[in-house]
Design a protein around this motif. Structure first.
Motif: not given
Length: 608
Positions: A106-109, A545-549, A578-586
């Motif tokens: 969702g909002s990832r907040l 931090e707002y982006e989707l997994p 050149g670096v993909p974002s990878e927001p995880g649970e941490t």
């Protein structure tokens, strides 16, 4: 030597030399008791996460019991075909599912979903028109309508019909929120909501629950005062008191992350447990009879166990008012949570996804027979500010625990043994934090401007005046058509909706410069003044931090064009080249998350 757990969060010793992280404002670093956030890297350890999740569940339980008790307190004995504990369990189950969806995609907040009071007012309006009434003449005064609960009264079965109608309104509100989110409605409106729209809404949100707080605290002012005193002492006076996280273990000589502000981080759990035990020893733990009944140990929530929600024109009208009020409240929660966590203003795609998934939670709640929907909880956001800690891991744990508790109405019934003054005190302190945060947002705009002074004063005063006037009006608003009456009465008694609507209309119709409105450099963000002072790289990392997994982002090209508003735009993703974002649970959710921890970088944490 104790090793740090995988992906651990290290709470640094605030005030100790050599372990202080660089915070955005140097003044906060010099004063450990000021409003400075504990520096973290990653997610909190599991033991601390469980304690933080338990505190959020206690706050959620206060909202859960308050909303259901206020809705059922006038219900005659035997008027319900279902157990009140099962109603609480179904609502808690839907809150857990909605919380998990909100923090995952969702909002990832780290927002906790709870039965919002914005659903309570239309529900009361909807049920009040079907109560079995009788006339009563007090002396020589005029006739007064009273609830008829005697054996000669007819129509007690209308209670079940009314509750089914309220559940139908909850389903309608959820569907409307889903549609608003899917078509990008919040994303189009939110950029036009500057500080003069959001700040009055937050102030009114903090003040709107004062009647319910006073009602619950009045059951025993001694217990309520003791709870509030303990919460203030733990969170403020003892907030800088640092203790080792595991005093029974020998501290590592090579680690600097050995002390945490225990009293501040547990400033809800410690007071509630202490006052709960004292009230039990004094024999003051009284379960409200409206919520007391036999309940099974295990129960699988499923739609239409009692009956399907009832969809009527009146339920449709109440559902529209629920959707508008809950959406206004949730957008304020997004902005407040982002501000407290020192993140940029929520982007349009995050707002749209968050509102859509909140709608799904309300649809689930209505189908399970709950009279309350789910929305982002202001008291839980106030708890994040009180504890000065927020994490997705904690929010995920809250969602999981709510789902598990929702399967056992007997366990959920334990929440009803919490004394009413404790519920009122918890809501009072957390709502006060929301109120103060709303006031602190005014500095982002030119508050000395006559234009802004009028918008702020008019929005707040009218949002508090109109609901009071409609509640105490000698003649109820009547247009001759019942659904329209329900819609108007519901909307005109929703303080948060009125504050947001009036602030939005005045802010966007009265001429004013961008700087005067708090939208520096013409950027459509309520916190642009803070963001402009941040370096470009410092703004890009929190924006991720707002982006989707990452694995869900790969599905965005397959989404139909009308629904692309739910995905971040390539130019707004904030990826490093050149670096993909990878927001995880941490993912980091507090200030200075872009800073590396001494001795460990984000790459090192992920490689563990």
């Amino acid at each position: 030597m104790s090793r740090s757990p995988r992906n651990a969060i290290h709470l640094r010793s605030v005030g100790s030399q050599g372990t202080m992280a660089s915070l955005p404002q140097p003044s906060a670093v010099r004063n450990p008791s000021s409003h400075s956030w504990a520096s973290v890297c990653g997610s909190p350890p599991w033991d601390l996460s469980c304690l933080l999740a338990l505190q959020h569940i206690l706050v959620l339980a206060s909202l859960l019991c308050t909303s259901h008790l206020l809705l059922l307190q006038c219900l005659p004995a035997g008027g319900l075909s279902s157990s009140p504990a099962q109603l609480l369990a179904s609502s808690l189950f839907s809150c857990g599912v909605s919380t998990a969806l909100q923090t995952w995609m969702g909002s990832r907040l780290p927002l906790i979903q709870a039965p919002s009071l914005e659903f309570l007012i239309p529900g009361l309006v909807l049920t009040s028109q079907k109560l079995p009434l009788t006339t009563w003449t007090p002396g020589n005064s005029s006739l007064v309508l009273r609830l008829c609960g005697g054996p000669g009264c007819h129509g007690l079965e209308l209670w079940n019909t009314s509750l089914r109608e309220v559940s139908g309104a909850v389903v309608v509100s959820g569907l409307l929120q889903v549609m608003l989110g899917l078509f990008g409605g919040p994303g189009h409106l939110f950029p036009h909501c500057g500080p003069l729209v959001l700040a009055p809404s937050l102030v009114v949100a903090g003040l709107s629950a004062h009647r319910e707080v006073a009602l619950f605290c009045s059951a025993h002012w001694g217990l309520a005062s003791l709870l509030i005193l303990l919460m203030v002492v733990c969170s403020q006076h003892l907030g800088a008191c640092l203790l080792p996280p595991r005093p029974w273990r020998r501290a590592s000589t090579s680690s600097t992350h050995t002390h945490i502000p225990v009293f501040r981080l547990l400033s809800v759990l410690i007071p509630v447990v202490c006052v709960w035990i004292i009230s039990a020893l004094l024999g003051l733990s009284i379960t409200p009879w409206e919520l007391s009944a036999e309940a099974p140990w295990f129960w699988l929530p499923h739609p239409a166990e009692w009956d399907w929600p009832l969809l009527t024109p009146r339920a449709l009208a109440a559902g529209i008012s629920m959707a508008l009020a809950a959406s206004t409240s949730s957008l304020g929660c997004y902005a407040l949570c982002g501000q407290l966590l020192h993140l940029p203003s929520p982007p349009p795609h995050a707002c749209s996804r968050g509102l859509s998934l909140e709608g799904l939670g309300s649809v689930l709640a209505g189908l399970l027979g709950s009279p309350m929907g789910t929305a982002s909880s202001f008291p839980n956001v106030g708890t994040v500010s009180l504890l000065q800690a927020g994490s997705r891991r904690v929010a995920h744990l809250v969602g999981l625990l709510c789902v598990v508790l929702g399967l056992s109405p007997r366990l959920v019934q334990l929440f009803t043994t919490i004394p009413l003054p404790v519920l009122g005190g918890v809501l009072g302190v957390t709502q006060a934090v929301v109120l103060s945060t709303g006031f602190s947002s005014f500095h982002l705009a030119d508050i000395d401007s006559g234009r802004n002074v009028f918008i702020v004063g008019f929005s707040i005063f009218m949002a508090l005046l109109l609901p009071r006037w409609f509640r105490e009006a000698p003649v109820l608003l009547s247009t001759g058509w019942s659904p329209l009456d329900v819609l108007l009465r519901s909307l005109l008694t929703e303080p948060i909706f009125l504050a947001g609507l009036l602030g939005f209309l005045l802010e966007n119709t009265i001429p004013g410069t961008q700087l005067e409105r708090g939208l520096g450099q013409g950027l459509p963000s309520s916190f642009t003044a803070q963001e402009v002072r941040m370096p470009q790289k410092s703004r890009e990392k929190p924006a991720q931090e707002y982006e989707l997994p990452f694995f869900i982002q790969n599905l965005c090209p397959c989404i139909p064009q009308p629904l692309r508003c739910l995905c971040p735009l390539p130019e707004d993703s904030g990826h490093e080249e050149g670096v993909p974002s990878e927001p995880g649970e941490t993912a980091d959710l507090l200030p200075s998350f872009g800073e590396q921890c001494p001795g460990s970088s984000r790459e090192e944490l992920r490689s563990q």
